[in-house]
Design a protein around this motif. Structure first.
Motif, PDB file in Angstrom:
ATOM      1  N   MET A 112       0.870  -1.202   0.085  1.00 24.79           N
ATOM      2  CA  MET A 112      -0.169  -0.049   0.107  1.00 24.79           C
ATOM      3  C   MET A 112       0.930   1.147   0.063  1.00 24.79           C
ATOM      4  SD  MET A 112      -2.592   1.322   3.037  1.00 24.79           S
ATOM      5  CE  MET A 112      -4.119   0.957   2.553  1.00 24.79           C
ATOM      6  N   TYR A 113       0.468   2.148  -0.675  1.00 23.31           N
ATOM      7  CA  TYR A 113       1.265   3.500  -0.774  1.00 23.31           C
ATOM      8  C   TYR A 113       0.626   4.511   0.299  1.00 23.31           C
ATOM      9  CZ  TYR A 113       2.896   1.999  -5.424  1.00 23.31           C
ATOM     10  OH  TYR A 113       3.874   1.284  -6.252  1.00 23.31           O
ATOM     11  N   THR A 114       1.334   4.956   1.142  1.00 28.74           N
ATOM     12  CA  THR A 114       1.078   6.068   2.065  1.00 28.74           C
ATOM     13  C   THR A 114       1.408   7.499   1.538  1.00 28.74           C
ATOM     14  OG1 THR A 114       0.899   4.281   3.829  1.00 28.74           O
ATOM     15  CG2 THR A 114       0.984   6.442   4.666  1.00 28.74           C
ATOM     16  N   LEU A 115       0.651   8.527   1.797  1.00 26.32           N
ATOM     17  CA  LEU A 115       0.939   9.850   1.460  1.00 26.32           C
ATOM     18  C   LEU A 115       1.018  10.303   2.873  1.00 26.32           C
ATOM     19  CD1 LEU A 115       1.471  12.527   0.078  1.00 26.32           C
ATOM     20  CD2 LEU A 115      -0.915  12.745  -0.280  1.00 26.32           C
ATOM     21  N   GLY A 116       2.380  10.802   3.256  1.00 29.41           N
ATOM     22  CA  GLY A 116       2.425  11.530   4.453  1.00 29.41           C
ATOM     23  C   GLY A 116       2.552  13.157   4.154  1.00 29.41           C
ATOM     24  N   ILE A 117       2.217  13.875   5.276  1.00 27.09           N
ATOM     25  CA  ILE A 117       2.190  15.269   5.017  1.00 27.09           C
ATOM     26  C   ILE A 117       2.589  15.949   6.410  1.00 27.09           C
ATOM     27  CG2 ILE A 117       0.673  17.217   4.623  1.00 27.09           C
ATOM     28  CD1 ILE A 117      -1.267  15.455   2.896  1.00 27.09           C
ATOM     29  N   GLU A 118       3.679  16.936   6.229  1.00 30.48           N
ATOM     30  CA  GLU A 118       4.037  17.370   7.738  1.00 30.48           C
ATOM     31  C   GLU A 118       4.114  18.822   7.588  1.00 30.48           C
ATOM     32  OE1 GLU A 118       5.300  16.911  10.878  1.00 30.48           O
ATOM     33  OE2 GLU A 118       6.272  18.965  10.375  1.00 30.48           O
ATOM     34  N   SER A 119       3.592  19.581   8.283  1.00 31.77           N
ATOM     35  CA  SER A 119       3.795  21.071   8.295  1.00 31.77           C
ATOM     36  C   SER A 119       3.602  21.757   9.770  1.00 31.77           C
ATOM     37  CB  SER A 119       2.360  21.612   7.574  1.00 31.77           C
ATOM     38  OG  SER A 119       1.319  21.468   8.212  1.00 31.77           O
ATOM     39  N   SER A 120       4.061  21.007  10.708  1.00 39.39           N
ATOM     40  CA  SER A 120       3.966  21.363  11.973  1.00 39.39           C
ATOM     41  C   SER A 120       5.000  22.805  12.418  1.00 39.39           C
ATOM     42  CB  SER A 120       4.114  20.396  13.269  1.00 39.39           C
ATOM     43  OG  SER A 120       5.531  19.966  13.077  1.00 39.39           O
ATOM     44  N   CYS A 121       5.878  23.080  11.677  1.00 38.36           N
ATOM     45  CA  CYS A 121       6.757  24.210  11.837  1.00 38.36           C
ATOM     46  C   CYS A 121       7.341  24.714  10.746  1.00 38.36           C
ATOM     47  CB  CYS A 121       8.029  23.496  12.798  1.00 38.36           C
ATOM     48  SG  CYS A 121       8.836  24.955  13.455  1.00 38.36           S
ATOM     49  N   ASP A 122       8.452  24.792  10.284  1.00 38.34           N
ATOM     50  CA  ASP A 122       9.039  25.301   9.342  1.00 38.34           C
ATOM     51  C   ASP A 122       9.046  24.659   7.963  1.00 38.34           C
ATOM     52  OD1 ASP A 122      11.004  24.733  10.404  1.00 38.34           O
ATOM     53  OD2 ASP A 122      12.195  26.220  10.120  1.00 38.34           O
ATOM     54  N   GLU A 123       9.037  23.209   8.107  1.00 37.07           N
ATOM     55  CA  GLU A 123       9.184  22.482   6.848  1.00 37.07           C
ATOM     56  C   GLU A 123       7.663  22.090   6.247  1.00 37.07           C
ATOM     57  OE1 GLU A 123      11.643  21.792   9.459  1.00 37.07           O
ATOM     58  OE2 GLU A 123      13.269  22.465   8.165  1.00 37.07           O
ATOM     59  N   THR A 124       7.632  22.404   5.029  1.00 45.66           N
ATOM     60  CA  THR A 124       6.417  21.687   4.257  1.00 45.66           C
ATOM     61  C   THR A 124       7.029  20.621   3.726  1.00 45.66           C
ATOM     62  OG1 THR A 124       5.898  24.034   3.762  1.00 45.66           O
ATOM     63  CG2 THR A 124       4.584  22.369   2.630  1.00 45.66           C
ATOM     64  N   SER A 125       6.616  19.326   4.075  1.00 50.07           N
ATOM     65  CA  SER A 125       6.858  18.139   3.600  1.00 50.07           C
ATOM     66  C   SER A 125       5.798  17.147   3.254  1.00 50.07           C
ATOM     67  CB  SER A 125       7.774  17.675   4.664  1.00 50.07           C
ATOM     68  OG  SER A 125       8.721  16.315   4.181  1.00 50.07           O
ATOM     69  N   CYS A 126       5.974  16.341   2.108  1.00 50.42           N
ATOM     70  CA  CYS A 126       5.269  15.376   1.522  1.00 50.42           C
ATOM     71  C   CYS A 126       6.126  14.080   1.300  1.00 50.42           C
ATOM     72  CB  CYS A 126       4.369  15.767   0.278  1.00 50.42           C
ATOM     73  SG  CYS A 126       3.175  16.877   0.843  1.00 50.42           S
ATOM     74  N   ALA A 127       5.628  12.910   1.633  1.00 51.10           N
ATOM     75  CA  ALA A 127       6.484  11.739   1.391  1.00 51.10           C
ATOM     76  C   ALA A 127       5.535  10.651   0.983  1.00 51.10           C
ATOM     77  CB  ALA A 127       7.320  11.336   2.693  1.00 51.10           C
ATOM     78  N   VAL A 128       6.103   9.709   0.135  1.00 56.87           N
ATOM     79  CA  VAL A 128       5.180   8.495  -0.419  1.00 56.87           C
ATOM     80  C   VAL A 128       5.878   7.397   0.038  1.00 56.87           C
ATOM     81  CG1 VAL A 128       4.373   7.314  -2.158  1.00 56.87           C
ATOM     82  CG2 VAL A 128       4.244   9.683  -2.524  1.00 56.87           C
ATOM     83  N   LEU A 129       5.397   6.408   0.812  1.00 65.60           N
ATOM     84  CA  LEU A 129       5.940   4.946   1.179  1.00 65.60           C
ATOM     85  C   LEU A 129       5.373   3.843   0.860  1.00 65.60           C
ATOM     86  CD1 LEU A 129       7.267   6.955   3.351  1.00 65.60           C
ATOM     87  CD2 LEU A 129       6.762   5.346   5.003  1.00 65.60           C
ATOM     88  N   SER A 130       5.985   2.885   0.433  1.00 67.39           N
ATOM     89  CA  SER A 130       5.367   1.771   0.084  1.00 67.39           C
ATOM     90  C   SER A 130       5.578   0.875   1.310  1.00 67.39           C
ATOM     91  CB  SER A 130       6.011   1.117  -1.192  1.00 67.39           C
ATOM     92  OG  SER A 130       5.495  -0.307  -1.230  1.00 67.39           O
ATOM     93  N   GLY A 131       4.605   0.528   2.307  1.00 69.29           N
ATOM     94  CA  GLY A 131       4.858  -0.101   3.218  1.00 69.29           C
ATOM     95  C   GLY A 131       5.766   1.094   4.277  1.00 69.29           C
ATOM     96  N   TYR A 132       6.908   0.366   4.607  1.00 64.93           N
ATOM     97  CA  TYR A 132       7.836   1.156   5.516  1.00 64.93           C
ATOM     98  C   TYR A 132       8.933   1.841   4.496  1.00 64.93           C
ATOM     99  CZ  TYR A 132       5.439  -1.016   9.288  1.00 64.93           C
ATOM    100  OH  TYR A 132       4.644  -1.307  10.213  1.00 64.93           O
ATOM    101  N   ARG A 133       8.879   1.425   3.288  1.00 65.50           N
ATOM    102  CA  ARG A 133       9.960   1.710   2.235  1.00 65.50           C
ATOM    103  C   ARG A 133       9.891   3.345   1.922  1.00 65.50           C
ATOM    104  NH1 ARG A 133      11.316   0.382  -2.929  1.00 65.50           N
ATOM    105  NH2 ARG A 133       9.361  -0.960  -3.173  1.00 65.50           N
ATOM    106  N   VAL A 134      10.715   4.040   2.029  1.00 63.17           N
ATOM    107  CA  VAL A 134      10.559   5.370   1.502  1.00 63.17           C
ATOM    108  C   VAL A 134      10.871   5.528  -0.208  1.00 63.17           C
ATOM    109  CG1 VAL A 134      11.327   7.961   2.001  1.00 63.17           C
ATOM    110  CG2 VAL A 134      11.299   6.417   3.864  1.00 63.17           C
ATOM    111  N   LEU A 135      10.048   6.021  -0.818  1.00 63.08           N
ATOM    112  CA  LEU A 135       9.942   5.985  -2.106  1.00 63.08           C
ATOM    113  C   LEU A 135      10.330   7.612  -2.432  1.00 63.08           C
ATOM    114  CD1 LEU A 135       6.900   4.092  -3.727  1.00 63.08           C
ATOM    115  CD2 LEU A 135       9.288   3.422  -2.994  1.00 63.08           C
TER     116      LEU A 135
END
Ligand code: KG4
Ligand code: ZN
Length: 327
Positions: A1-24
């Motif tokens: 399964m592909y997971t889209l992660g989104i982080e914006s808690s401080c000064d970094e705008t970040s998006c990641a795609v993982l396949s399981g725990y593997r960082v794509l």
């Protein structure tokens, strides 16, 4: 399964795609340069920067991963703790993605996500462990029996560790963020020139006293005309020595108190070379898992990793009415 992660808690705008725990992919745009002249993160500026950058970061993450948006199976987002306005941007974006794609949404605690860093690109976490999070806003030690059974067993009673690095660097006019600057300037030969000490109360820590002591010592030496570059190097190296010594001692105490010999460390300050070396130098029967430097500071891969774990192993689905929380 592909997971889209989104982080914006401080000064970094970040998006990641993982396949399981593997960082794509793990794409990040930081608004750091816009905060530099203020010596710290300005919430309003960070919020506007997230709004401006989040689409671009998502596109970059999908492209790098080679995954189409429609193939994302799960959306994970930091919804706490952090700057409220900043969190609202990422969380609203994640809610929109989840609705548009008809995919489940998982809200993630950003501090717990820091502890997921060493498990990225692995087969997943093993429990129990002692967790250490040292970042710009937090310094906490946990007993982690699972990611839904986390107990704080130690914390700073005042300033966070990264915050103190930033404030000391600012007092010396060295720029922001201070952690990486003081890390580079550390000279082990000068670490004992000045005798500073951080507060320790059981497994709790205190950093505000050492911050004041270093800044006052600098002012005193400046007044007497003896603040040459070598003395500055001694002050900064002695500062780092006492901060790192206190953190490592608190972790060692946590291991003794709990009998748990697996330690997981994450958060921006874990990028520090001297802290990494000292933690790795604890007795060899302690299994030390340090987040890779690239996953130490704020990023969406850790959020996606923990979100996927909570969904896949714990059946957590947050629902669309996800709230944001500053603390
Ligand atoms: O985890 P993080 O990226 O953001 C928060 O959640 O706060 O941590 C940022 C903090 C800053 O205070 C920064 O000075 C510190 O991490 N930091 C470091 C280093 N790299 C970043 N502190 C010490 N040594 C470093 N190499
Ligand atoms: Zn963080």
């Amino acid at each position: 399964m592909y997971t889209l992660g989104i982080e914006s808690s401080c000064d970094e705008t970040s998006c990641a795609v993982l396949s399981g725990y593997r960082v794509l992919s793990n794409a990040t745009i930081s608004s750091l340069s816009e905060h530099k002249k203020y010596g710290g993160v300005v919430p309003e500026i960070a919020t506007r920067a997230h709004l401006k950058n989040i689409n671009k970061v998502l596109e970059g993450a999908l492209e790098e991963a080679g995954v189409a948006l429609k193939n994302i199976g799960l959306v994970a987002v930091t919804n706490r703790p952090g700057l409220i306005g900043a969190l609202v941007v990422g969380t609203s974006f994640a809610q929109a993605m989840s609705m548009a794609l008809s995919r489940p949404l998982v809200g993630v605690n950003h501090l717990h996500a820091h502890l997921f860093a060493p498990f990225l690109n692995s087969r997943g976490p093993k429990f129990p462990f002692i967790g250490l999070v040292v970042s710009g806003g937090h310094t906490e030690i946990y007993r982690v029996d699972d990611f839904d059974r986390i107990k704080i067993i130690g914390r700073t009673r005042d300033d966070a560790c990264g915050e103190v690095y930033d404030k000391v660097a600012r007092a010396f006019g060295l720029g922001y963020p201070g952690g990486p600057i003081l890390d580079r300037r550390f000279d082990p030969e000068l670490k004992d020139v000045f005798k500073f000490k951080c507060g320790r109360m059981g497994m709790d820590l205190s950093f505000s006293g050492i911050k004041t002591a270093v800044i006052y010592k600098k002012m005193e030496l400046e007044k007497s005309g003896s603040l040459c570059p070598a003395v500055v190097a001694g002050l900064l190296s002695s500062f780092q020595e006492s901060v790192v010594t206190a953190i490592v001692a608190a972790v060692a105490d946590a291991v003794v108190a709990t009998g748990i010999k697996r330690v997981v460390c994450g958060g921006g300050v874990v990028a520090n070379s001297y802290l990494r070396a000292k933690l790795a130098g604890l007795p060899s029967d302690i299994k030390m898992l340090l987040s890779e430097r690239v996953y130490s500071t704020d990023n969406a891969a850790i959020v996606a990793g923990l979100g996927f774990y909570m969904y896949n192993k714990k059946g957590v689905k947050t629902g669309i009415n996800l709230k944001v929380e500053a603390n």
